[in-house]
Design a protein around this motif. Sequence first.
Motif, short mmCIF file in Angstrom:
data_model
loop_
_atom_site.label_atom_id
_atom_site.label_comp_id
_atom_site.label_asym_id
_atom_site.label_seq_id
_atom_site.Cartn_x
_atom_site.Cartn_y
_atom_site.Cartn_z
N GLU A 23 -1.53 -72.31 -79.72
CA GLU A 23 -2.70 -71.99 -80.54
C GLU A 23 -2.28 -71.62 -81.97
OE1 GLU A 23 -5.04 -69.04 -78.59
OE2 GLU A 23 -5.43 -70.30 -76.83
N LEU A 24 -1.13 -70.98 -82.11
CA LEU A 24 -0.61 -70.69 -83.45
C LEU A 24 -0.28 -71.98 -84.18
CD1 LEU A 24 0.49 -68.93 -85.72
CD2 LEU A 24 2.61 -68.66 -84.40
N ALA A 25 0.30 -72.94 -83.46
CA ALA A 25 0.59 -74.24 -84.07
C ALA A 25 -0.69 -74.90 -84.57
CB ALA A 25 1.31 -75.14 -83.07
N SER A 26 -1.75 -74.81 -83.79
CA SER A 26 -3.03 -75.39 -84.19
C SER A 26 -3.63 -74.64 -85.38
CB SER A 26 -4.01 -75.36 -83.02
OG SER A 26 -3.57 -76.20 -81.96
N ALA A 27 -3.42 -73.32 -85.42
CA ALA A 27 -3.91 -72.53 -86.55
C ALA A 27 -3.21 -72.96 -87.83
CB ALA A 27 -3.69 -71.04 -86.30
N TRP A 28 -1.89 -73.21 -87.73
CA TRP A 28 -1.18 -73.70 -88.92
C TRP A 28 -1.69 -75.07 -89.33
CZ3 TRP A 28 1.04 -72.97 -93.25
CH2 TRP A 28 1.72 -74.01 -93.88
N ASP A 29 -1.97 -75.93 -88.37
CA ASP A 29 -2.51 -77.25 -88.71
C ASP A 29 -3.79 -77.12 -89.52
OD1 ASP A 29 -0.44 -78.46 -87.34
OD2 ASP A 29 -1.61 -78.87 -85.53
N ALA A 30 -4.62 -76.15 -89.15
CA ALA A 30 -5.88 -75.93 -89.87
C ALA A 30 -5.61 -75.47 -91.30
CB ALA A 30 -6.74 -74.91 -89.13
N VAL A 31 -4.59 -74.63 -91.48
CA VAL A 31 -4.23 -74.18 -92.83
C VAL A 31 -3.61 -75.32 -93.62
CG1 VAL A 31 -2.69 -72.66 -94.13
CG2 VAL A 31 -3.91 -71.77 -92.14
N ALA A 264 4.14 -68.67 -92.71
CA ALA A 264 2.88 -69.30 -93.10
C ALA A 264 2.12 -68.44 -94.09
CB ALA A 264 2.03 -69.57 -91.86
N LYS A 265 2.20 -67.12 -93.91
CA LYS A 265 1.51 -66.21 -94.83
C LYS A 265 2.09 -66.31 -96.24
CE LYS A 265 -1.01 -63.04 -93.80
NZ LYS A 265 -2.49 -62.86 -93.88
N HIS A 266 3.38 -66.62 -96.36
CA HIS A 266 3.98 -66.84 -97.68
C HIS A 266 3.28 -68.00 -98.39
CE1 HIS A 266 7.26 -64.05 -98.22
NE2 HIS A 266 7.77 -64.32 -97.03
N GLU A 272 -3.03 -69.27 -102.39
CA GLU A 272 -4.33 -68.60 -102.24
C GLU A 272 -5.25 -69.42 -101.33
OE1 GLU A 272 -7.70 -67.28 -105.30
OE2 GLU A 272 -5.79 -66.29 -105.75
N LEU A 273 -4.77 -69.65 -100.13
CA LEU A 273 -5.54 -70.40 -99.14
C LEU A 273 -6.31 -69.44 -98.23
CD1 LEU A 273 -2.76 -72.92 -98.06
CD2 LEU A 273 -4.68 -73.40 -99.58
N ASP A 274 -7.24 -69.97 -97.50
CA ASP A 274 -8.00 -69.19 -96.53
C ASP A 274 -7.10 -68.87 -95.34
OD1 ASP A 274 -9.83 -68.04 -94.86
OD2 ASP A 274 -11.01 -69.86 -94.52
N ASP A 275 -6.91 -67.58 -95.07
CA ASP A 275 -6.03 -67.20 -93.98
C ASP A 275 -6.77 -66.95 -92.67
OD1 ASP A 275 -7.34 -64.86 -94.49
OD2 ASP A 275 -5.54 -63.62 -94.70
N ALA A 276 -8.05 -67.29 -92.61
CA ALA A 276 -8.86 -67.01 -91.42
C ALA A 276 -8.25 -67.60 -90.14
CB ALA A 276 -10.29 -67.50 -91.61
N PRO A 277 -7.78 -68.86 -90.13
CA PRO A 277 -7.22 -69.40 -88.88
C PRO A 277 -6.06 -68.57 -88.35
CG PRO A 277 -7.66 -71.18 -90.41
CD PRO A 277 -7.84 -69.90 -91.18
N LEU A 278 -5.18 -68.12 -89.24
CA LEU A 278 -4.03 -67.34 -88.82
C LEU A 278 -4.44 -65.94 -88.37
CD1 LEU A 278 -1.89 -69.45 -89.52
CD2 LEU A 278 -0.66 -67.67 -90.76
N GLU A 279 -5.36 -65.34 -89.09
CA GLU A 279 -5.77 -63.97 -88.74
C GLU A 279 -6.57 -63.95 -87.43
OE1 GLU A 279 -4.45 -61.30 -90.25
OE2 GLU A 279 -3.36 -63.00 -91.10
#
Length: 300
Positions: A23-31, A264-266, A272-279
């Motif tokens: 699921e983390l991998a998918s969250a990164w894909d979204a970012v 990814a947070k770096h 300045e991207l949306d961090d919602a998927p990761l959070e």
Amino acid sequence: MKDGRESDERSISYEDLAEGMLELASAWDAVAAHCGDATPATSRCAHEAGLFPPGVEAPQELTRAIAQDAVVYVTAAVQHLRALARLLGPEIVIAGWSLTRSLEEYCGRTSWLLSPDATPLGRVARFYMERVVSLHMAKTAETHLGNRERAKTLKGMRTAVLGQARQVFPDAEMFKADELNNWAIGGEPYSGLRKAVNDFGQAQMGARGLYDMLSTFTHPSLYQLGAQTQVTELDDRRYHRFTAEPGVVRWQLAAASGSVYRAAKHVISYLELDDAPLEQWADCHPALLRWSPEPEDGAA
């Protein structure tokens, strides 16, 4: 972990953690899908481009290139995370460590490139050093393989990148192969794999010697193999199988996941991207962000 399915008050559900990693991998894909979007004027990427001296050509393209290199590194780390999540039973005990260390190396490079502690020009120096070293290593590999023409092409590419660096840093020089860790451009020191991972672990997770610790598991070691081997005597025969304490496996998966999250947070911070998927992922999987190898009270 013995078979990935046993559990008690100190064990883990490997399947649940593996699902969280995917699921983390998918969250990164979204970012990552938005990493190519127009850079907000308020982002650190855009801000730093405006701080370069007049001699730096196409500053916006330069900072975007730095960000893109970091995106590629995080994406590579995520591929390792996916592979780690798909290992089963004894595979995770031995092969998992190599995947985890490689993942940490990619995260370390990302952190070094995008560290907020770097000055704008220092980041440019890191960008050029990273590309020069990458081309040099590729050239060396092709030379050993006997691919002389390919090695010659890579040498030319390396020379071209160093020439680009000299437009910003006129005194930039090529490193000597045996003195790579003493190399600097524009006063900015190069950070090798070991140092970058150790610095990343210390700064992001309060972990000292992360690279060195992982290396004790990835380098051939009779002691570490013995510590991860269970011996059973049955019918005058001795049986060996790889095994590990559930907490050790949970720690390894948390270290890998937490590192990808922080790397990814770096990228998110710089662009300045949306961090919602990761959070959203972090809220659902706190066990994969804990550094301590010991489970918290009441933790699965």
